[in-house]
Design a protein around this motif. Structure first.
Motif, PDB file in Angstrom:
ATOM      1  N   VAL A  29       0.866  -1.166   0.000  1.00 24.77           N
ATOM      2  CA  VAL A  29       0.000   0.000   0.000  1.00 24.77           C
ATOM      3  C   VAL A  29       0.909   1.224   0.000  1.00 24.77           C
ATOM      4  CG1 VAL A  29      -1.741   1.334   1.238  1.00 24.77           C
ATOM      5  CG2 VAL A  29      -1.869  -1.167   1.218  1.00 24.77           C
ATOM      6  N   VAL A  30       0.722   2.097  -0.974  1.00 31.97           N
ATOM      7  CA  VAL A  30       1.556   3.291  -1.112  1.00 31.97           C
ATOM      8  C   VAL A  30       0.676   4.519  -0.926  1.00 31.97           C
ATOM      9  CG1 VAL A  30       3.094   4.599  -2.622  1.00 31.97           C
ATOM     10  CG2 VAL A  30       3.115   2.094  -2.696  1.00 31.97           C
ATOM     11  N   ASP A  31       1.015   5.323   0.077  1.00 31.13           N
ATOM     12  CA  ASP A  31       0.285   6.558   0.365  1.00 31.13           C
ATOM     13  C   ASP A  31       1.049   7.713  -0.261  1.00 31.13           C
ATOM     14  OD1 ASP A  31      -1.120   8.692   1.386  1.00 31.13           O
ATOM     15  OD2 ASP A  31      -0.734   8.238   3.501  1.00 31.13           O
TER      16      ASP A  31
ATOM     17  N   ASP B 165       6.485  -6.470 -10.329  1.00 33.01           N
ATOM     18  CA  ASP B 165       6.052  -7.796  -9.875  1.00 33.01           C
ATOM     19  C   ASP B 165       5.481  -7.766  -8.456  1.00 33.01           C
ATOM     20  OD1 ASP B 165       6.980  -8.946 -12.289  1.00 33.01           O
ATOM     21  OD2 ASP B 165       9.019  -8.996 -11.489  1.00 33.01           O
ATOM     22  N   THR B 166       4.915  -6.618  -8.082  1.00 39.18           N
ATOM     23  CA  THR B 166       4.314  -6.469  -6.759  1.00 39.18           C
ATOM     24  C   THR B 166       2.919  -5.885  -6.907  1.00 39.18           C
ATOM     25  OG1 THR B 166       6.492  -6.017  -5.786  1.00 39.18           O
ATOM     26  CG2 THR B 166       4.575  -5.388  -4.482  1.00 39.18           C
ATOM     27  N   ASP B 167       1.960  -6.465  -6.212  1.00 36.22           N
ATOM     28  CA  ASP B 167       0.619  -5.874  -6.200  1.00 36.22           C
ATOM     29  C   ASP B 167       0.672  -4.582  -5.398  1.00 36.22           C
ATOM     30  OD1 ASP B 167      -0.507  -7.963  -7.654  1.00 36.22           O
ATOM     31  OD2 ASP B 167      -0.994  -9.119  -5.862  1.00 36.22           O
ATOM     32  N   VAL B 168       0.153  -3.513  -5.976  1.00 35.73           N
ATOM     33  CA  VAL B 168       0.222  -2.199  -5.326  1.00 35.73           C
ATOM     34  C   VAL B 168      -1.166  -1.576  -5.263  1.00 35.73           C
ATOM     35  CG1 VAL B 168       1.113   0.164  -5.476  1.00 35.73           C
ATOM     36  CG2 VAL B 168       2.597  -1.754  -6.056  1.00 35.73           C
ATOM     37  N   THR B 169      -1.512  -1.091  -4.086  1.00 38.05           N
ATOM     38  CA  THR B 169      -2.707  -0.281  -3.902  1.00 38.05           C
ATOM     39  C   THR B 169      -2.265   1.105  -3.476  1.00 38.05           C
ATOM     40  OG1 THR B 169      -4.142  -2.128  -3.289  1.00 38.05           O
ATOM     41  CG2 THR B 169      -4.810   0.074  -2.557  1.00 38.05           C
ATOM     42  N   VAL B 170      -2.666   2.115  -4.218  1.00 36.22           N
ATOM     43  CA  VAL B 170      -2.372   3.499  -3.853  1.00 36.22           C
ATOM     44  C   VAL B 170      -3.544   4.064  -3.064  1.00 36.22           C
ATOM     45  CG1 VAL B 170      -2.316   5.851  -4.810  1.00 36.22           C
ATOM     46  CG2 VAL B 170      -0.701   4.136  -5.620  1.00 36.22           C
ATOM     47  N   VAL B 171      -3.218   4.752  -1.972  1.00 37.60           N
ATOM     48  CA  VAL B 171      -4.205   5.556  -1.250  1.00 37.60           C
ATOM     49  C   VAL B 171      -3.658   6.971  -1.222  1.00 37.60           C
ATOM     50  CG1 VAL B 171      -5.116   3.672   0.147  1.00 37.60           C
ATOM     51  CG2 VAL B 171      -3.168   4.971   0.997  1.00 37.60           C
ATOM     52  N   SER B 172      -4.518   7.953  -1.409  1.00 39.92           N
ATOM     53  CA  SER B 172      -3.993   9.314  -1.480  1.00 39.92           C
ATOM     54  C   SER B 172      -5.087  10.357  -1.281  1.00 39.92           C
ATOM     55  CB  SER B 172      -3.319   9.554  -2.851  1.00 39.92           C
ATOM     56  OG  SER B 172      -2.734  10.836  -2.903  1.00 39.92           O
TER      57      SER B 172
ATOM     58  N   ILE C  25       1.790   2.983 -11.245  1.00 38.85           N
ATOM     59  CA  ILE C  25       2.377   2.024 -10.299  1.00 38.85           C
ATOM     60  C   ILE C  25       1.372   1.085  -9.655  1.00 38.85           C
ATOM     61  CG2 ILE C  25       4.239   3.636  -9.744  1.00 38.85           C
ATOM     62  CD1 ILE C  25       2.900   4.093  -7.024  1.00 38.85           C
ATOM     63  N   ALA C  26       0.084   1.389  -9.759  1.00 38.73           N
ATOM     64  CA  ALA C  26      -0.890   0.665  -8.943  1.00 38.73           C
ATOM     65  C   ALA C  26      -1.767  -0.279  -9.746  1.00 38.73           C
ATOM     66  CB  ALA C  26      -1.785   1.654  -8.193  1.00 38.73           C
TER      67      ALA C  26
ATOM     68  N   PHE D 263     -12.870   7.858  -4.852  1.00 39.80           N
ATOM     69  CA  PHE D 263     -13.019   6.910  -5.954  1.00 39.80           C
ATOM     70  C   PHE D 263     -12.049   5.723  -5.805  1.00 39.80           C
ATOM     71  CE2 PHE D 263     -14.055  11.138  -7.475  1.00 39.80           C
ATOM     72  CZ  PHE D 263     -15.326  10.950  -7.990  1.00 39.80           C
ATOM     73  N   ARG D 264     -12.575   4.536  -6.031  1.00 36.63           N
ATOM     74  CA  ARG D 264     -11.732   3.347  -6.158  1.00 36.63           C
ATOM     75  C   ARG D 264     -11.610   3.044  -7.640  1.00 36.63           C
ATOM     76  NH1 ARG D 264     -12.197  -2.247  -7.044  1.00 36.63           N
ATOM     77  NH2 ARG D 264     -10.617  -3.505  -5.953  1.00 36.63           N
ATOM     78  N   ILE D 265     -10.386   2.924  -8.127  1.00 37.36           N
ATOM     79  CA  ILE D 265     -10.140   2.673  -9.543  1.00 37.36           C
ATOM     80  C   ILE D 265      -9.303   1.411  -9.696  1.00 37.36           C
ATOM     81  CG2 ILE D 265      -9.201   3.576 -11.710  1.00 37.36           C
ATOM     82  CD1 ILE D 265      -9.427   6.390 -10.517  1.00 37.36           C
ATOM     83  N   GLU D 266      -9.737   0.517 -10.552  1.00 36.87           N
ATOM     84  CA  GLU D 266      -8.914  -0.626 -10.938  1.00 36.87           C
ATOM     85  C   GLU D 266      -8.196  -0.269 -12.229  1.00 36.87           C
ATOM     86  OE1 GLU D 266     -11.433  -4.031 -11.215  1.00 36.87           O
ATOM     87  OE2 GLU D 266     -11.710  -4.208  -9.043  1.00 36.87           O
ATOM     88  N   TRP D 267      -6.870  -0.391 -12.229  1.00 37.22           N
ATOM     89  CA  TRP D 267      -6.063  -0.001 -13.386  1.00 37.22           C
ATOM     90  C   TRP D 267      -5.659  -1.210 -14.212  1.00 37.22           C
ATOM     91  CZ3 TRP D 267      -6.197   5.010 -14.190  1.00 37.22           C
ATOM     92  CH2 TRP D 267      -6.367   5.876 -13.095  1.00 37.22           C
TER      93      TRP D 267
END
Length: 211
Positions: free
Chosen positions: A53-55, A120-127, A151-152, A207-211
């Motif tokens: 998780v990247v803030d 090669d890492t699952d990333v969820t951005v919160v911001s 990145i996410a 908003f939740r966005i799937e990229w």
């Protein structure tokens, strides 16, 4: 899925300290604990906390700490402001569980060009990006969305009221999809000379966005 309730998260996050000398240029405002709790609880329910998780623009650390409390495997908070990172780290120390096992890290850097290698890492951005309210800072939230897209796998971002058409259009242009959206109140206390009210409440959109 087990984990703290949204209400429990919000109560824990209420203990975090606000900026003592916020920067207007960086639009440093405390992310409301209720909004942070809603985002982090939703991310847990959607199984979005299993990777990194990247803030982006972590500020007080509200979203990063919330994600850690919600059960994220690894959380990285990024901010360009050294003082903000010091505050975020101090806030994490207020809640021992948030810094468990060294999985909560703070990195100084430009949130729109994060110094991370996430291949090669699952990333969820919160911001909670700048709303672009300051002159010369228009559309600042777009840069944060561009970074999230780069990145996410999934992102949760907070925007000013009336942003839905822009966010949905941007996501569609970049191959993304807005899966969830909700409105939230964003109370702001008088912190700067240009504020005319002792306190005002902005209407925000998440908003939740799937990229």
């Amino acid at each position: 899925m087990s984990g703290p309730s949204r209400r429990t998260l919000a109560r824990a996050l209420e203990a975090l300290a606000d900026f003592s000398d916020p920067s207007a240029a960086l639009e440093q405002y405390l992310t409301p604990p209720e909004i942070a709790a809603h985002i982090c609880h939703q991310a847990r329910m959607q199984d979005d906390l299993a990777g990194w998780v990247v803030d982006l623009g972590t500020g007080t650390g509200m979203l990063a700490i919330g994600a850690s409390l919600a059960g994220a495997d690894r959380v990285v908070g990024i901010d360009v402001d050294r003082d903000a990172l010091g505050l975020a780290e101090a806030n994490a120390e207020r809640i021992d569980e948030a810094g468990r096992d060294g999985l909560l890290e703070w990195v100084r850097g430009d949130a729109t060009r994060p110094p991370l290698s996430v291949d090669d890492t699952d990333v969820t951005v919160v911001s909670n990006p700048p709303f672009g309210a300051q002159r010369g800072n228009r559309h600042a939230d777009r840069e944060f969305l561009e970074t999230a897209q780069s990145i996410a796998d999934v992102s949760y971002t907070i925007h000013n009221e009336g942003s839905q058409a822009f966010v949905e259009s941007f996501a569609a242009d970049e191959g993304g999809n807005v899966t969830h959206a909700f409105r939230a109140e964003f109370p702001i206390a008088k912190r700067f000379e240009f504020h005319t009210d002792a306190k005002r409440t902005l209407e925000a959109e998440v908003f939740r966005i799937e990229w």
